[in-house]
Motif scaffolding. Structure first.
Motif, PDB file in Angstrom:
ATOM      1  N   GLU A 149       0.837  -1.210   0.000  1.00 32.48           N
ATOM      2  CA  GLU A 149       0.000   0.000   0.000  1.00 32.48           C
ATOM      3  C   GLU A 149       0.871   1.259   0.000  1.00 32.48           C
ATOM      4  O   GLU A 149       0.566   2.240  -0.681  1.00 32.48           O
ATOM      5  CB  GLU A 149      -0.924  -0.013   1.220  1.00 32.48           C
ATOM      6  N   LEU A 150       1.955   1.222   0.764  1.00 35.74           N
ATOM      7  CA  LEU A 150       2.870   2.370   0.803  1.00 35.74           C
ATOM      8  C   LEU A 150       3.488   2.618  -0.574  1.00 35.74           C
ATOM      9  O   LEU A 150       3.649   3.757  -0.989  1.00 35.74           O
ATOM     10  CB  LEU A 150       3.965   2.142   1.842  1.00 35.74           C
ATOM     11  N   LYS A 151       3.841   1.545  -1.279  1.00 33.94           N
ATOM     12  CA  LYS A 151       4.427   1.682  -2.621  1.00 33.94           C
ATOM     13  C   LYS A 151       3.405   2.186  -3.626  1.00 33.94           C
ATOM     14  O   LYS A 151       3.690   3.064  -4.425  1.00 33.94           O
ATOM     15  CB  LYS A 151       4.952   0.318  -3.107  1.00 33.94           C
ATOM     16  N   LYS A 152       2.213   1.612  -3.577  1.00 40.26           N
ATOM     17  CA  LYS A 152       1.169   1.935  -4.556  1.00 40.26           C
ATOM     18  C   LYS A 152       0.673   3.368  -4.442  1.00 40.26           C
ATOM     19  O   LYS A 152       0.522   4.062  -5.429  1.00 40.26           O
ATOM     20  CB  LYS A 152      -0.034   1.000  -4.344  1.00 40.26           C
ATOM     21  N   HIS A 153       0.383   3.776  -3.234  1.00 37.78           N
ATOM     22  CA  HIS A 153      -0.290   5.063  -3.037  1.00 37.78           C
ATOM     23  C   HIS A 153       0.611   6.156  -2.488  1.00 37.78           C
ATOM     24  O   HIS A 153       0.137   7.235  -2.170  1.00 37.78           O
ATOM     25  CB  HIS A 153      -1.491   4.888  -2.092  1.00 37.78           C
ATOM     26  N   VAL A 154       1.871   5.865  -2.336  1.00 37.65           N
ATOM     27  CA  VAL A 154       2.804   6.815  -1.752  1.00 37.65           C
ATOM     28  C   VAL A 154       2.155   7.457  -0.518  1.00 37.65           C
ATOM     29  O   VAL A 154       2.115   8.661  -0.345  1.00 37.65           O
ATOM     30  CB  VAL A 154       3.268   7.886  -2.767  1.00 37.65           C
ATOM     31  N   MET A 155       1.599   6.589   0.300  1.00 39.93           N
ATOM     32  CA  MET A 155       0.906   7.013   1.512  1.00 39.93           C
ATOM     33  C   MET A 155       1.936   7.309   2.609  1.00 39.93           C
ATOM     34  O   MET A 155       2.956   6.637   2.688  1.00 39.93           O
ATOM     35  CB  MET A 155      -0.013   5.866   1.942  1.00 39.93           C
ATOM     36  N   VAL A 156       1.670   8.300   3.407  1.00 41.96           N
ATOM     37  CA  VAL A 156       2.548   8.625   4.520  1.00 41.96           C
ATOM     38  C   VAL A 156       1.728   8.574   5.804  1.00 41.96           C
ATOM     39  O   VAL A 156       0.687   9.222   5.915  1.00 41.96           O
ATOM     40  CB  VAL A 156       3.188  10.025   4.348  1.00 41.96           C
ATOM     41  N   PHE A 157       2.201   7.798   6.757  1.00 39.72           N
ATOM     42  CA  PHE A 157       1.528   7.681   8.048  1.00 39.72           C
ATOM     43  C   PHE A 157       2.257   8.517   9.084  1.00 39.72           C
ATOM     44  O   PHE A 157       3.479   8.568   9.107  1.00 39.72           O
ATOM     45  CB  PHE A 157       1.486   6.218   8.514  1.00 39.72           C
ATOM     46  N   ASP A 158       1.479   9.151   9.958  1.00 34.63           N
ATOM     47  CA  ASP A 158       2.061   9.875  11.081  1.00 34.63           C
ATOM     48  C   ASP A 158       2.378   8.916  12.214  1.00 34.63           C
ATOM     49  O   ASP A 158       3.295   9.141  13.000  1.00 34.63           O
ATOM     50  CB  ASP A 158       1.078  10.945  11.575  1.00 34.63           C
ATOM     51  N   LEU A 159       1.598   7.829  12.291  1.00 39.06           N
ATOM     52  CA  LEU A 159       1.737   6.859  13.373  1.00 39.06           C
ATOM     53  C   LEU A 159       1.356   5.479  12.866  1.00 39.06           C
ATOM     54  O   LEU A 159       0.351   5.326  12.177  1.00 39.06           O
ATOM     55  CB  LEU A 159       0.823   7.256  14.545  1.00 39.06           C
ATOM     56  N   LEU A 160       2.189   4.499  13.195  1.00 38.56           N
ATOM     57  CA  LEU A 160       1.917   3.110  12.820  1.00 38.56           C
ATOM     58  C   LEU A 160       1.922   2.234  14.060  1.00 38.56           C
ATOM     59  O   LEU A 160       2.876   2.266  14.843  1.00 38.56           O
ATOM     60  CB  LEU A 160       3.008   2.584  11.885  1.00 38.56           C
ATOM     61  N   PHE A 161       0.861   1.460  14.236  1.00 37.63           N
ATOM     62  CA  PHE A 161       0.826   0.424  15.262  1.00 37.63           C
ATOM     63  C   PHE A 161       1.136  -0.897  14.568  1.00 37.63           C
ATOM     64  O   PHE A 161       0.404  -1.309  13.662  1.00 37.63           O
ATOM     65  CB  PHE A 161      -0.560   0.355  15.924  1.00 37.63           C
ATOM     66  N   LEU A 162       2.237  -1.548  14.971  1.00 37.42           N
ATOM     67  CA  LEU A 162       2.672  -2.785  14.321  1.00 37.42           C
ATOM     68  C   LEU A 162       2.693  -3.945  15.299  1.00 37.42           C
ATOM     69  O   LEU A 162       3.337  -3.869  16.342  1.00 37.42           O
ATOM     70  CB  LEU A 162       4.102  -2.627  13.779  1.00 37.42           C
ATOM     71  N   ASP A 163       2.018  -5.017  14.928  1.00 34.84           N
ATOM     72  CA  ASP A 163       2.170  -6.282  15.646  1.00 34.84           C
ATOM     73  C   ASP A 163       3.492  -6.870  15.182  1.00 34.84           C
ATOM     74  O   ASP A 163       3.880  -6.692  14.026  1.00 34.84           O
ATOM     75  CB  ASP A 163       0.998  -7.212  15.284  1.00 34.84           C
ATOM     76  N   ASN A 164       4.204  -7.583  16.047  1.00 39.45           N
ATOM     77  CA  ASN A 164       5.448  -8.178  15.591  1.00 39.45           C
ATOM     78  C   ASN A 164       5.243  -9.585  15.055  1.00 39.45           C
ATOM     79  O   ASN A 164       5.831  -9.963  14.063  1.00 39.45           O
ATOM     80  CB  ASN A 164       6.504  -8.195  16.703  1.00 39.45           C
ATOM     81  N   SER A 165       4.399 -10.371  15.690  1.00 39.27           N
ATOM     82  CA  SER A 165       4.233 -11.781  15.317  1.00 39.27           C
ATOM     83  C   SER A 165       3.152 -11.936  14.257  1.00 39.27           C
ATOM     84  O   SER A 165       1.986 -12.147  14.575  1.00 39.27           O
ATOM     85  CB  SER A 165       3.859 -12.610  16.543  1.00 39.27           C
ATOM     86  N   MET A 166       3.576 -11.805  13.005  1.00 40.76           N
ATOM     87  CA  MET A 166       2.648 -12.022  11.901  1.00 40.76           C
ATOM     88  C   MET A 166       3.178 -13.187  11.066  1.00 40.76           C
ATOM     89  O   MET A 166       4.326 -13.589  11.201  1.00 40.76           O
ATOM     90  CB  MET A 166       2.501 -10.748  11.066  1.00 40.76           C
ATOM     91  N   LYS A 167       2.347 -13.705  10.186  1.00 38.38           N
ATOM     92  CA  LYS A 167       2.647 -14.953   9.497  1.00 38.38           C
ATOM     93  C   LYS A 167       3.948 -14.957   8.695  1.00 38.38           C
ATOM     94  O   LYS A 167       4.799 -15.793   8.895  1.00 38.38           O
ATOM     95  CB  LYS A 167       1.466 -15.365   8.620  1.00 38.38           C
ATOM     96  N   LYS A 168       4.114 -14.032   7.753  1.00 43.41           N
ATOM     97  CA  LYS A 168       5.319 -14.035   6.923  1.00 43.41           C
ATOM     98  C   LYS A 168       6.317 -12.999   7.413  1.00 43.41           C
ATOM     99  O   LYS A 168       7.295 -13.304   8.059  1.00 43.41           O
ATOM    100  CB  LYS A 168       4.969 -13.792   5.455  1.00 43.41           C
ATOM    101  N   LEU A 169       6.038 -11.757   7.095  1.00 48.12           N
ATOM    102  CA  LEU A 169       6.922 -10.657   7.462  1.00 48.12           C
ATOM    103  C   LEU A 169       6.579 -10.196   8.877  1.00 48.12           C
ATOM    104  O   LEU A 169       5.438  -9.840   9.148  1.00 48.12           O
ATOM    105  CB  LEU A 169       6.696  -9.520   6.460  1.00 48.12           C
ATOM    106  N   THR A 170       7.551 -10.181   9.775  1.00 51.66           N
ATOM    107  CA  THR A 170       7.285  -9.727  11.145  1.00 51.66           C
ATOM    108  C   THR A 170       7.152  -8.201  11.167  1.00 51.66           C
ATOM    109  O   THR A 170       7.533  -7.516  10.214  1.00 51.66           O
ATOM    110  CB  THR A 170       8.417 -10.123  12.111  1.00 51.66           C
ATOM    111  N   GLY A 171       6.648  -7.696  12.270  1.00 49.46           N
ATOM    112  CA  GLY A 171       6.551  -6.253  12.428  1.00 49.46           C
ATOM    113  C   GLY A 171       7.918  -5.596  12.386  1.00 49.46           C
ATOM    114  O   GLY A 171       8.085  -4.515  11.811  1.00 49.46           O
ATOM    115  N   LEU A 172       8.912  -6.253  12.979  1.00 49.07           N
ATOM    116  CA  LEU A 172      10.273  -5.713  12.988  1.00 49.07           C
ATOM    117  C   LEU A 172      10.829  -5.641  11.565  1.00 49.07           C
ATOM    118  O   LEU A 172      11.405  -4.622  11.170  1.00 49.07           O
ATOM    119  CB  LEU A 172      11.183  -6.550  13.891  1.00 49.07           C
TER     120      LEU A 172
END
Length: 128
Positions: free
Chosen positions: A46-69
Motif C-alpha cells: 500500500e505504501l508503494k502503490k499510493h505513496v501514503m505517509v503515516f504519522d503513526l503506525l501500530f505494528l504487531d510483531n508476530s505475523m505470518k510471513k513478514l514480522t513487524g520488525l
C-alpha cells in the motif's frame, strides 16, 4: 489530517486498537484517518502503490510471513516514511530487539485505552 496505520494479522486486535482510537477522537474532538492492514506485506504494498505517509503506525510483531520488525526495517529505509512514529503492539517480552528501528514505544498486547491515549497525545503535540 493525521493518518494512522494499524497492522496486525488478527482482525480482532485491529478492531480493538481502532476502537481505542475512536474513543480518543470522541473525547478530544479530533479526527484521524485510520487504515488497517492484515500483514506487513499488505502495508508495504500500500505504501508503494499510493505513496501514503503515516504519522503513526501500530505494528504487531508476530505475523505470518513478514514480522513487524522486518516491516519496520523496510519502512525506515523509505524516504517518505523514515520519520514515521512506530509503536509495536506485542505479546513478546524481548522489547530490546525493537530498539534498532527506534520505535516511539513498545506496548504489551492489546494495550489499554490510557496507554493508546498517551501515545496519541504525544504524537499530536509533536505534530503541532
Amino acid at each position: 489530517m493525521f493518518t494512522i496505520g494499524i497492522c496486525d494479522d488478527r482482525p480482532l486486535c485491529r478492531k480493538l486498537l481502532e476502537a481505542f482510537i475512536h474513543l480518543y477522537e470522541n473525547e478530544k474532538g479530533v479526527l484521524f484517518d485510520i487504515h488497517q492492514f492484515g500483514s506487513g506485506e499488505e502495508l508495504l504494498e500500500e505504501l508503494k502503490k499510493h505513496v501514503m505517509v503515516f504519522d503513526l503506525l501500530f505494528l504487531d510483531n508476530s505475523m505470518k510471513k513478514l514480522t513487524g520488525l522486518e516491516t519496520a526495517k523496510q519502512i525506515r529505509q523509505s524516504d517518505s516514511m523514515s520519520a514515521c512514529n512506530i509503536v509495536f503492539v506485542t505479546s513478546e517480552d524481548n522489547h530490546e530487539q525493537f530498539r534498532q528501528v527506534q520505535p516511539l514505544q513498545v506496548i504489551y498486547k492489546p494495550g489499554t485505552l490510557e496507554c493508546i491515549g498517551a501515545i496519541l497525545d504525544k504524537v499530536l503535540v509533536e505534530k503541532t
